[in-house]
Design an enzyme around this catalytic site. Structure first.
Site: not given
Ligand code: PGA
Length: 252
Positions: A14-16, A100, A102, A171, A177, A215, A236-237
């Site tokens: 997930n590149w966000k 998601h 967010e 999640e 994050g 994470s 994500g990251g």
């Molecule tokens: P993260 O994000 O791996 O940076 O914690 C995961 C996500 O939000 O899908």
């Protein structure tokens, strides 16, 4: 330990809201050149919508599956700023994240809207990756399962109709994050709970993929992915760094 069921295993990036034409090209070049994962395992990337065209071109017929990060619940029309499932399909999208945390948080998406988005995506041949997870407050107050259950409930009829064409992602919001990961045991317990909830909607729960996100890194992926109800990860990251993402995928 590999699961004995027919569940598809995934590592999905997930590149966000990250990327540029240059950095995307460099990242996708490495991902597409890497060996494909073993049978039953797949890797995918959910890119920001403006880059779907670039990613479609660069991924071509490779093994890396293209996805988006959100989709409208509507078919078309006066919905300024939204992107339809048909549009995602035209640009080679096969996966789409819905719900998601967010988006639930910053865009006030309710679980009903999330279920409607997942239904529209499914109707257009996309695989929705339905994200659920509790906040730290929920967990500390003992409400983690109730929160996740309430997030899943509006998806009941879709789960019945779509069978194993859906993917779920657990999640925990407090792990996204933050560098804090749920322990493999905590994650497994919630995955088992989610599978029970899905089983209350449909007979396909045993064959439905449930990914863990929050994470995930190369150092913890193996321990998480070896849990019996964890079928891979939503990353994500670490999905922005090719070597890290591939090391996570190698733990599938
Ligand atoms: P993260 O994000 O791996 O940076 O914690 C995961 C996500 O939000 O899908």
């Amino acid at each position: 330990m590999q699961s004995s069921s027919a569940r598809a295993r995934w590592v999905i990036g997930n590149w966000k809201m990250n990327g540029s034409l240059a950095s995307n090209a460099a990242l996708l070049e490495v991902l597409t050149a890497a060996p494909r994962p073993r049978p039953g395992c797949s890797i995918g990337v959910c890119v920001p919508s403006p880059y779907l065209n670039q990613a479609q071109r660069l991924l071509g017929a490779t093994h890396v599956v293209l996805g988006a990060q959100d989709v409208s619940e509507h078919e078309s029309g006066a919905f300024t700023g939204q992107v339809s499932a048909a549009m995602l399909r035209e640009f080679g999208g096969r996966l789409v994240l819905v719900g998601h945390s967010e988006r639930r948080q910053h865009n006030a998406e309710t679980s009903e809207v999330v279920a409607a988005k997942a239904r529209t995506a499914f109707a257009h041949g996309l695989t929705p990756v339905i994200c659920v997870g509790e906040t730290l407050l929920d967990r500390e107050s003992g409400a983690a399962e109730a929160t996740v259950s309430a997030q899943l409930a509006p998806c009941a009829s879709l789960v019945r109709d779509a069978g194993t064409s859906l993917v779920f992602a657990y999640e925990p919001v407090w792990a996204i994050g933050t560098g804090k990961t749920a322990t493999p045991g905590e994650a497994q317990a919630m995955h088992a709970f989610i599978r029970e909830e899905i089983a209350s909607f449909s007979p396909n729960a045993r064959d439905t993929s449930i990914l863990y996100g929050g994470s995930v890194k190369s150092s913890n992926a193996q321990a998480l992915f070896s849990q019996v109800d964890i079928d891979g990860g939503l990353i994500g990251g670490a999905s922005l760094v090719a070597a890290d993402f591939l090391a996570i995928a190698a733990a599938l």
